[in-house]
Scaffold this motif. Structure first.
Motif, PDB file in Angstrom:
ATOM      1  N   ALA A 189      40.749  40.219  92.268  1.00  0.00           N
ATOM      2  CA  ALA A 189      40.995  38.828  92.174  1.00  0.00           C
ATOM      3  C   ALA A 189      40.535  37.877  93.456  1.00  0.00           C
ATOM      4  CB  ALA A 189      42.476  38.682  92.060  1.00  0.00           C
ATOM      5  N   LEU A 190      40.337  36.457  92.900  1.00  0.00           N
ATOM      6  CA  LEU A 190      39.554  35.728  94.135  1.00  0.00           C
ATOM      7  C   LEU A 190      40.370  35.901  95.281  1.00  0.00           C
ATOM      8  CD1 LEU A 190      38.655  32.510  92.409  1.00  0.00           C
ATOM      9  CD2 LEU A 190      37.161  34.378  92.895  1.00  0.00           C
ATOM     10  N   ASP A 191      41.797  35.957  95.274  1.00  0.00           N
ATOM     11  CA  ASP A 191      42.293  35.814  96.836  1.00  0.00           C
ATOM     12  C   ASP A 191      42.442  37.321  97.517  1.00  0.00           C
ATOM     13  OD1 ASP A 191      44.118  36.941  94.476  1.00  0.00           O
ATOM     14  OD2 ASP A 191      45.820  36.749  95.987  1.00  0.00           O
ATOM     15  N   GLN A 192      41.943  38.326  96.621  1.00  0.00           N
ATOM     16  CA  GLN A 192      41.581  39.799  97.181  1.00  0.00           C
ATOM     17  C   GLN A 192      40.196  40.095  97.170  1.00  0.00           C
ATOM     18  OE1 GLN A 192      46.176  41.267  96.020  1.00  0.00           O
ATOM     19  NE2 GLN A 192      44.603  42.388  94.956  1.00  0.00           N
ATOM     20  N   LEU A 222      32.735  38.171  88.070  1.00  0.00           N
ATOM     21  CA  LEU A 222      32.436  38.808  89.309  1.00  0.00           C
ATOM     22  C   LEU A 222      32.593  40.281  89.250  1.00  0.00           C
ATOM     23  CD1 LEU A 222      33.754  36.744  91.935  1.00  0.00           C
ATOM     24  CD2 LEU A 222      31.566  37.131  91.719  1.00  0.00           C
ATOM     25  N   ALA A 223      33.540  40.827  88.481  1.00  0.00           N
ATOM     26  CA  ALA A 223      33.593  42.423  88.480  1.00  0.00           C
ATOM     27  C   ALA A 223      32.492  42.817  87.684  1.00  0.00           C
ATOM     28  CB  ALA A 223      34.831  42.764  87.702  1.00  0.00           C
ATOM     29  N   LEU A 224      31.840  42.212  86.490  1.00  0.00           N
ATOM     30  CA  LEU A 224      30.841  42.490  85.776  1.00  0.00           C
ATOM     31  C   LEU A 224      29.803  42.639  86.789  1.00  0.00           C
ATOM     32  CD1 LEU A 224      29.971  43.256  83.084  1.00  0.00           C
ATOM     33  CD2 LEU A 224      29.793  40.870  82.498  1.00  0.00           C
ATOM     34  N   ARG A 266      19.588  38.653  87.097  1.00  0.00           N
ATOM     35  CA  ARG A 266      19.279  37.995  88.126  1.00  0.00           C
ATOM     36  C   ARG A 266      20.228  37.492  89.010  1.00  0.00           C
ATOM     37  NH1 ARG A 266      16.248  35.664  83.525  1.00  0.00           N
ATOM     38  NH2 ARG A 266      17.483  33.583  83.728  1.00  0.00           N
ATOM     39  N   ILE A 267      21.452  37.165  88.489  1.00  0.00           N
ATOM     40  CA  ILE A 267      22.380  36.717  89.352  1.00  0.00           C
ATOM     41  C   ILE A 267      22.998  38.028  90.191  1.00  0.00           C
ATOM     42  CG2 ILE A 267      24.927  35.811  89.499  1.00  0.00           C
ATOM     43  CD1 ILE A 267      23.942  33.943  87.079  1.00  0.00           C
ATOM     44  N   ALA A 268      23.098  38.972  89.412  1.00  0.00           N
ATOM     45  CA  ALA A 268      23.689  40.360  90.060  1.00  0.00           C
ATOM     46  C   ALA A 268      22.647  40.758  91.199  1.00  0.00           C
ATOM     47  CB  ALA A 268      23.811  41.382  89.043  1.00  0.00           C
ATOM     48  N   SER A 269      21.246  40.592  90.919  1.00  0.00           N
ATOM     49  CA  SER A 269      20.284  40.959  92.141  1.00  0.00           C
ATOM     50  C   SER A 269      20.499  40.104  93.514  1.00  0.00           C
ATOM     51  CB  SER A 269      18.887  40.746  91.682  1.00  0.00           C
ATOM     52  OG  SER A 269      18.813  41.685  90.523  1.00  0.00           O
ATOM     53  N   LEU A 274      26.819  28.748  88.663  1.00  0.00           N
ATOM     54  CA  LEU A 274      28.286  28.006  89.236  1.00  0.00           C
ATOM     55  C   LEU A 274      28.835  27.785  88.041  1.00  0.00           C
ATOM     56  CD1 LEU A 274      26.705  26.037  91.953  1.00  0.00           C
ATOM     57  CD2 LEU A 274      28.186  27.623  92.264  1.00  0.00           C
ATOM     58  N   ARG A 275      28.129  27.428  86.771  1.00  0.00           N
ATOM     59  CA  ARG A 275      28.897  26.982  85.820  1.00  0.00           C
ATOM     60  C   ARG A 275      29.730  28.114  85.070  1.00  0.00           C
ATOM     61  NH1 ARG A 275      28.543  27.256  80.133  1.00  0.00           N
ATOM     62  NH2 ARG A 275      26.679  28.589  79.869  1.00  0.00           N
ATOM     63  N   ILE A 276      29.107  29.412  85.222  1.00  0.00           N
ATOM     64  CA  ILE A 276      29.770  30.655  84.520  1.00  0.00           C
ATOM     65  C   ILE A 276      30.706  31.413  85.412  1.00  0.00           C
ATOM     66  CG2 ILE A 276      27.946  30.291  82.792  1.00  0.00           C
ATOM     67  CD1 ILE A 276      26.981  33.095  83.968  1.00  0.00           C
ATOM     68  N   VAL A 277      30.604  31.166  86.676  1.00  0.00           N
ATOM     69  CA  VAL A 277      31.271  32.250  87.485  1.00  0.00           C
ATOM     70  C   VAL A 277      32.803  32.447  87.249  1.00  0.00           C
ATOM     71  CG1 VAL A 277      31.407  30.891  89.610  1.00  0.00           C
ATOM     72  CG2 VAL A 277      31.221  33.309  89.689  1.00  0.00           C
ATOM     73  N   ALA A 278      33.504  31.138  87.071  1.00  0.00           N
ATOM     74  CA  ALA A 278      34.782  31.368  86.827  1.00  0.00           C
ATOM     75  C   ALA A 278      35.123  31.214  85.447  1.00  0.00           C
ATOM     76  CB  ALA A 278      35.400  30.243  87.497  1.00  0.00           C
ATOM     77  N   LEU A 279      34.333  31.329  84.416  1.00  0.00           N
ATOM     78  CA  LEU A 279      34.660  31.248  83.048  1.00  0.00           C
ATOM     79  C   LEU A 279      35.503  32.751  82.865  1.00  0.00           C
ATOM     80  CD1 LEU A 279      31.571  30.287  80.961  1.00  0.00           C
ATOM     81  CD2 LEU A 279      33.483  28.765  81.382  1.00  0.00           C
ATOM     82  N   PRO A 280      36.331  32.618  81.682  1.00  0.00           N
ATOM     83  CA  PRO A 280      36.858  33.854  81.222  1.00  0.00           C
ATOM     84  C   PRO A 280      35.916  34.610  80.476  1.00  0.00           C
ATOM     85  CG  PRO A 280      38.322  31.734  80.593  1.00  0.00           C
ATOM     86  CD  PRO A 280      37.093  31.202  81.101  1.00  0.00           C
TER      87      PRO A 280
END
Ligand SMILES: Cc1cc2nc3c(=O)[nH]c(=O)nc-3n(C[C@H](O)[C@H](O)[C@H](O)COP(=O)(O)OP(=O)(O)OC[C@H]3O[C@@H](n4cnc5c(N)ncnc54)[C@H](O)[C@@H]3O)c2cc1C
Length: 510
Positions: A460-463, A214-216, A124-127, A170-176
């Motif tokens: 990476a976030l800055d790229q 994000l890559a996933l 759902r998020i990817a869509s 928003l909770r998971i987007v920056a999680l390892p």
């Protein structure tokens, strides 16, 4: 003779960009230094009668590009099905986990149910994000109305996600990725397998924060086509480009982009080839990576110093090596009767993390973790009768290797990879009649990709997004008027998606 556009590089993004421009009536020339099209996804012979490409699987190619360029008519065998993914059990007892078209087998019902929940949330998020890969993301500040509309569109899409999914995003987007997988699953092998697509190609391991999800999500974009044969995509793209009138010149290396000062700005006027030929064009579009394009082909001295510094600082040192084995016959992986797709050889997420730890300090991994395919099962023409090709992505092998990738280090890495393979497929070592190991340094030299990087620059976030490759060049334009970027170093990044090539063409035509 003058062209409307010269595209540097006949990798898949260069071909996509050229085909779109030609379809819109432009006179387009593609200049490629290799003797064939495809860039990192081109096939080569690595042992007598054995052929393979480095990039093999097309895992998320947009349906829209395929339709626009008539790729199926030109032979692309893309389908709406995931490439099967299998985790092999290191204990060689035959038990393995398989993921085929969203269905998981080899784990208990609890893990299977958890997987469906996990997959549906990420889908759902990817869509929600999918439309933003296929468009130019505007820069920050001083936006035109159309650019403001792009941000508004994103806002509306996010709203459509609903409150619960939005909060979860928003909770998971920056999680390892490790933390997320630990929340959902128990099986160590399942977690190693599911972490793979969040990590491969980037400077990421399961415990790395910020970027892996994000890559996933990028790799899970919806309405996309997959194919087990990158070659079918490359051939179709080449045929489509030629059918639209694109001229492709192979074995021609661009030495520099020619530039002239015109009314208060520097303008690209064409290219000069290594053999001295000069070709003029209204614009030049480069699918070579940003560092090669701007610092080598243009020259840092033509750029404003602060911008040149940002390009120079792009993190683009690759971590993936490619291993090709020519095998006398097919290997037997314990318990696997009909091996298909990709096999992950990493017992658990910690094994992946340990391999990454070695690389952080410039060492080859003690125990490499591998993604293995047998491409000749899908295309028997890749090997002589009875023979098989084994192709493996080897993580994590640092570009800047402490021993400078001397012969001893290469032999050591090869031996360690063969140890791992032998463990999973006893007897495999005796089947090997030829090997090729391409380190990031080899990939850099052979394909002209700075750092030999999978994505032409870290994800990476800055790229990323309006910072890819860096601000001032993130909308496919560069500070040199008439010079554009269209390769994996531009938004949204690498893999065989053709999206940077598509977006760059749209920007040029706009
Ligand atoms: C080992 C490995 C395995 C991979 N496996 C997969 C996979 O299975 N699936 C997947 O989706 N992705 C995979 N990738 C990533 C994928 O290959 C790249 O992201 C993708 O190929 C980038 O495409 P591109 O067209 O932007 O650039 P490239 O493929 O790098 O093409 C750029 C082209 O420009 C040419 N060029 C450069 N400089 C010049 C010059 N001066 N003059 C003329 N020509 C020039 C090069 O020769 C090259 O042909 C893999 C990458 C690696 C390294």
């Amino acid at each position: 003779m003058s062209f409307d556009a010269i595209v540097i590089g006949a990798g898949h993004n260069g071909l996509v960009c050229a085909a779109y421009l030609a379809k819109h009536g432009q006179r387009v020339l593609v200049v490629e230094s290799q003797d064939r099209c495809g860039g990192l996804a081109s096939q080569h012979e690595f042992h007598d009668g054995y052929r393979c490409a480095n990039a093999q699987h097309v895992s998320h190619f947009p349906e829209r590009i395929s339709k626009d360029l008539n790729l199926v008519k030109h032979g692309f065998d893309g389908a709406y099905a995931d490439i099967p993914l299998t985790w092999l059990n290191p204990d060689a007892d035959g038990a393995h986990i398989a993921l085929v078209d969203g269905h998981l087998s080899g784990v208990d019902a609890g893990e299977q149910a958890a997987y469906q929940q996990y997959r549906h949330l990420l889908r759902r998020i990817a869509s929600m994000l999918a439309p933003f890969w296929l468009k130019t993301v505007p820069p920050i500040g001083n936006n035109h109305l159309s650019e403001m509309m792009s941000f508004a569109h994103l806002g509306l899409k996010m709203r459509a996600l609903g409150k619960d999914d939005m909060r979860e995003f928003l909770r998971i987007v920056a999680l390892p990725i490790r933390d997320l997988l630990d929340e959902y699953f128990d099986h160590p092998g399942l977690k190693a397998m599911l972490s793979w697509d969040a990590l491969i190609g980037s400077r990421q391991a399961p415990r790395s924060p910020n970027n892996s999800l994000l890559a996933l999500l990028y790799r899970m974009a919806d309405r996309s086509l997959t194919s087990a044969r990158a070659d079918s995509l490359i051939c179709a793209l080449e045929a489509s480009a030629r059918a639209s009138g694109v001229e492709i010149r192979l074995s021609k290396r661009v030495e520099r982009v020619t530039i002239e000062p015109r009314s208060e700005c520097l303008c690209a006027t064409g290219v000069e080839l290594a053999d001295g030929e000069h070709i003029e064009a209204v614009r030049v579009v480069s699918s070579a990576d940003p560092k090669t394009t701007l610092l080598q082909l243009v020259g840092g001295d033509q750029l404003e110093i602060e911008f040149a510094g940002r390009i120079n600082r792009i993190r683009d040192r690759g971590l993936v090596s490619k291993l090709h084995l020519a095998l006398r016959t097919a290997p037997t992986f314990a318990g696997l009767e009909a091996p298909r797709g990709r096999f992950i050889l990493a017992p658990m997420m910690d094994s992946i993390e340990w391999a990454f730890d070695d690389a952080k300090y410039g060492r080859i991994p003690q125990v490499p973790v591998l993604e293995v395919t047998l491409p000749s099962l899908a295309d028997q023409s890749l090997a002589p009768a009875g023979g098989q090709v084994l192709s493996a992505n080897v993580l994590y092998t640092p570009y800047a290797q402490a021993d400078n990738w001397d012969d001893m280090t290469r032999q050591l890495l090869l031996a360690r990879c063969l140890n791992v393979l032998e463990h999973y497929a006893p007897g495999l070592r005796d089947l090997v009649i030829g090997t090729e190991l391409l380190t990031p340094v080899d990939l850099e030299v052979r394909y002209g990709v700075s750092g030999g990087h999978w994505h032409h620059g870290d994800i990476a976030l800055d790229q990323l997004i309006m910072m890819r490759p860096t601000y001032g060049a993130a909308q496919y334009r560069t500070p040199i008027s008439g010079l554009f970027l269209c390769g994996a170093g531009s938004h949204p990044g690498g893999d065989l998606t053709g999206i940077p090539g598509h977006n760059a063409a749209k920007e040029i035509l706009r």
